[in-house]
Scaffold this active site. Structure first.
Site, short mmCIF file in Angstrom:
data_model
loop_
_atom_site.label_atom_id
_atom_site.label_comp_id
_atom_site.label_asym_id
_atom_site.label_seq_id
_atom_site.Cartn_x
_atom_site.Cartn_y
_atom_site.Cartn_z
N SER A 1 0.78 -1.10 -0.18
CA SER A 1 0.03 -0.01 0.05
C SER A 1 0.74 1.28 0.20
CB SER A 1 -1.03 -0.02 1.19
OG SER A 1 -1.84 -1.04 1.45
N GLU A 21 8.35 -5.63 -7.20
CA GLU A 21 7.47 -6.84 -6.56
C GLU A 21 7.84 -8.13 -7.11
OE1 GLU A 21 4.92 -6.49 -4.08
OE2 GLU A 21 5.55 -8.53 -4.59
N THR A 28 0.16 -6.36 1.41
CA THR A 28 -0.33 -7.43 2.40
C THR A 28 -2.12 -7.22 2.29
OG1 THR A 28 1.24 -7.54 3.62
CG2 THR A 28 -0.80 -7.94 4.87
N CYS A 29 -2.42 -6.11 2.30
CA CYS A 29 -3.87 -5.45 2.31
C CYS A 29 -4.72 -6.07 1.31
CB CYS A 29 -3.87 -3.73 2.49
SG CYS A 29 -5.46 -3.34 2.38
N CYS A 34 -6.51 -6.79 4.50
CA CYS A 34 -7.67 -6.38 4.87
C CYS A 34 -8.75 -6.51 3.92
CB CYS A 34 -7.61 -4.82 4.76
SG CYS A 34 -5.91 -4.08 5.40
N LYS A 37 -9.98 -10.37 3.85
CA LYS A 37 -10.66 -10.77 4.97
C LYS A 37 -12.11 -10.23 5.19
CE LYS A 37 -10.63 -7.67 7.84
NZ LYS A 37 -9.39 -7.28 8.60
N TYR A 165 -5.95 -8.48 16.69
CA TYR A 165 -6.75 -8.24 15.46
C TYR A 165 -7.18 -9.53 14.68
CZ TYR A 165 -6.04 -3.09 15.13
OH TYR A 165 -6.10 -1.56 15.61
N GLU A 169 -10.65 -11.55 14.66
CA GLU A 169 -11.45 -11.08 13.35
C GLU A 169 -11.88 -12.84 12.57
OE1 GLU A 169 -10.09 -7.00 11.94
OE2 GLU A 169 -9.23 -8.47 10.87
N ARG A 186 -2.82 -15.94 25.69
CA ARG A 186 -1.98 -16.13 26.69
C ARG A 186 -2.13 -15.15 27.95
NH1 ARG A 186 3.65 -13.46 24.45
NH2 ARG A 186 2.86 -11.52 23.90
N ARG A 192 -5.30 -6.70 23.99
CA ARG A 192 -4.51 -6.04 25.14
C ARG A 192 -4.46 -4.71 24.48
NH1 ARG A 192 0.71 -5.27 25.96
NH2 ARG A 192 1.32 -6.78 24.38
N THR A 299 -3.16 0.09 6.97
CA THR A 299 -2.86 0.17 5.61
C THR A 299 -3.10 1.73 5.35
OG1 THR A 299 -3.62 -1.65 4.90
CG2 THR A 299 -3.99 -0.01 3.49
N ALA A 329 -10.31 -0.05 13.42
CA ALA A 329 -11.65 -0.93 13.74
C ALA A 329 -11.05 -2.25 13.66
CB ALA A 329 -12.50 -0.95 12.52
N HIS A 424 -32.58 9.77 14.65
CA HIS A 424 -33.27 8.87 15.39
C HIS A 424 -34.05 7.90 14.33
CE1 HIS A 424 -35.44 7.36 18.69
NE2 HIS A 424 -36.71 7.63 18.05
N GLU A 429 -27.05 7.66 17.84
CA GLU A 429 -27.49 8.71 18.41
C GLU A 429 -27.28 8.91 20.03
OE1 GLU A 429 -31.77 9.04 18.92
OE2 GLU A 429 -32.04 6.91 18.19
#
Ligand code: NDP
Length: 447
Positions: A1, A21, A28-29, A34, A37, A165, A169, A186, A192, A299, A329, A424, A429
């Site tokens: 990225s 490359e 990875t992403c 990401c 996943k 994470y 996930e 562990r 954590r 990322t 997130a 609402h 809210e």
């Protein structure tokens, strides 16, 4: 990225750019992180919609799920994205070379194709790689997040070690798809570093979804019996599974890059490439961005760092990336969205800290019968009224925290939140209607 963004922006400034490359474009992403996943999260989430349907009057015949369709469609989407990345880099004017590259000195690179290339500037954006921790007997049977995207079949039972994470996930992905999931962690509680209430809430929600979370133990040995495995634990027990996966952290991908030949120093604390606030290493013409620096392994952070590098070096515009208050997130089910300080971090830094917290069943759950609960928590500086942190566990928490992140970055106060009219009926809210602090912390000045 980070490499792709840097290449496109640098080429846009008219510089001559080569991207090396060795595998697939996207990093990875896109290739094994990401994006695939999140596609699997969507697949898994259908289970919750199906479960909720009856309360709203739907009768849905027994649903069936086909793993190979999911994997094939996911692979098709990743191939499309890889092609788009390649196209965009080349369209920007950069050249992609399918080769592994090693540094020979600060300006010379050796390609695995045999050629040697000289460059005025070098950017290292090689990311990270799963780290299995200490070698234990049977470690060769353990998969990482690299392999999990290519399993031939959906495991009926899976043991996942780790409480961060990736482990969580995937625990939720597999649980939603119908697997029997055991998480081995562990420490005392998962996640954590996250706010304590978030940690408790996520664990409780995962357990409600049928996931077994075993804490205070590690996997000490993995034995293979035909097509299945047993994971032996330090607690003395063992768990039978069709797959054993470890997600116990990732380390910077620096092996065999020739950093020593170019004299590039590592950060002694985190093992990543040491860089300054401009992502510049100790060798002035060599820069590094993203997970290979092991700063904040996300990322969007790598993308910003790559962009800032190109602006600084080729755009004649020095840019430092602001690493404060990064919203993030965790795509567990329910999701976690968090920005800013946890309650514990705020207490360590501020004398007056007000906590506003609510924990509720959503309107949808009252009809669907789901026992899932939503957590929303604001951490406020009691002296200035500024929002120091926001923590959400619930549907679309990732989407919500992106927007709350803007307010926190703008140094919004609790009064700003209160002055915003509610939408609402929504869950969000609650964030603008939390009237009374649940706790007020006041630290007495030291005698
Ligand atoms: P994390 O650092 O998040 O979690 C690693 C977990 O493994 C922790 O629970 C850790 O325990 C545990 N652990 C570490 N070493 C051992 C060991 N030797 N034995 C047993 N357990 C161990 O790493 P992940 O691999 O989950 O993810 C890597 C990074 O990738 C994340 O930190 C994040 O930056 C990024 N990422 C972001 C995502 C997102 O934005 N949604 C998704 C996936 C990854 P302890 O807590 O005790 O140290």
């Amino acid at each position: 990225s980070g490499g792709v963004r840097a290449a496109r922006i640098a080429a846009g400034y008219g510089s001559s750019v080569m991207v090396a490359e060795e595998y697939r474009m996207g990093g990875t992403c896109v290739i094994r992180g990401c994006v695939p996943k999140k596609l699997m999260v969507y697949a898994s989430h259908v289970r919750h919609e199906l479960d909720d349907a009856a309360g709203f009057g739907w009768t849905i015949p027994e649903a069936t799920f086909d793993w190979s369709t999911l994997i094939a469609n996911k692979d098709k989407e990743i191939a499309r994205l890889e092609a788009a990345y390649t196209f965009n880099v080349e369209k920007a004017g950069a050249t992609i070379v399918k080769a592994r590259v090693t540094l020979e000195d600060a300006h010379t690179l050796r390609l695995s194709t045999g050629e040697s290339v000289r460059a005025k500037y070098i950017l290292i954006a090689t990311g990270g790689t799963p780290n299995h921790g200490e070698a234990i007997p049977g470690i060769e049977h353990v998969i990482s997040s690299n392999e999990v995207f290519h399993l031939k079949t959906l495991p009926k039972r899976i043991v996942i070690q780790g409480g961060g994470y990736i482990a969580l996930e995937f625990a939720c992905i597999f649980a939603g798809l119908g697997a029997d999931v055991t998480v081995i962690y562990r420490g005392e509680n998962i996640l954590r570093g996250f706010d304590e209430d978030v940690r408790k809430h996520v664990r409780s929600e995962m357990e409600k979804a049928g996931i077994t979370v075993l804490t205070g133990c590690i996997v000490t040995k993995v034995e293979k019996h035909g097509e299945s495995f047993s994971a032996h634990l330090s607690s003395g027990s063992s768990v039978a599974a069709d797959q054993v996966m470890f997600a116990v952290g990732r380390h910077p991908n620096i092996k065999g890059l020739g950093l020593d030949k170019a004299g590039v120093a590592l950060n002694p604390v985190n093992g990543g490439i040491a860089v300054n606030e401009f992502s510049q290493t100790n060798v002035p013409n060599i820069y590094a961005v993203g997970d290979v620096t092991h700063r904040i392994n996300l990322t969007p952070v790598a993308i910003r760092e790559g962009h800032a590098f190109a602006d600084t070096v080729f755009g004649n515009r020095p840019v430092q990336v602001d690493h404060a208050d990064i919203p993030t997130a965790v795509f567990t089910q329910p999701e976690v969205g968090t920005v800013g300080l946890t309650e514990a971090e705020a207490l360590a830094q501020y004398t007056h800290v007000d906590i506003y917290k609510t924990d509720f069943r959503s309107l949808k759950s009252t009809m669907s019968g789901s026992q899932s609960r939503v957590l929303m928590k604001l951490i406020v500086d009691g002296s200035t009224d500024r929002i120091l942190g926001c923590h959400i566990v619930g549907p679309e928490a990732g989407e919500l925290i992106q927007v709350v992140g803007i307010a926190v970055k703008m140094k919004a106060t609790k009064a700003d939140f209160d002055g915003t009219m509610a939408v609402h009926p929504t869950g969000a809210e609650e964030l603008v209607t939390l009237r009374t602090p649940t706790t007020r912390h006041v630290r007495q000045a030291a005698e």
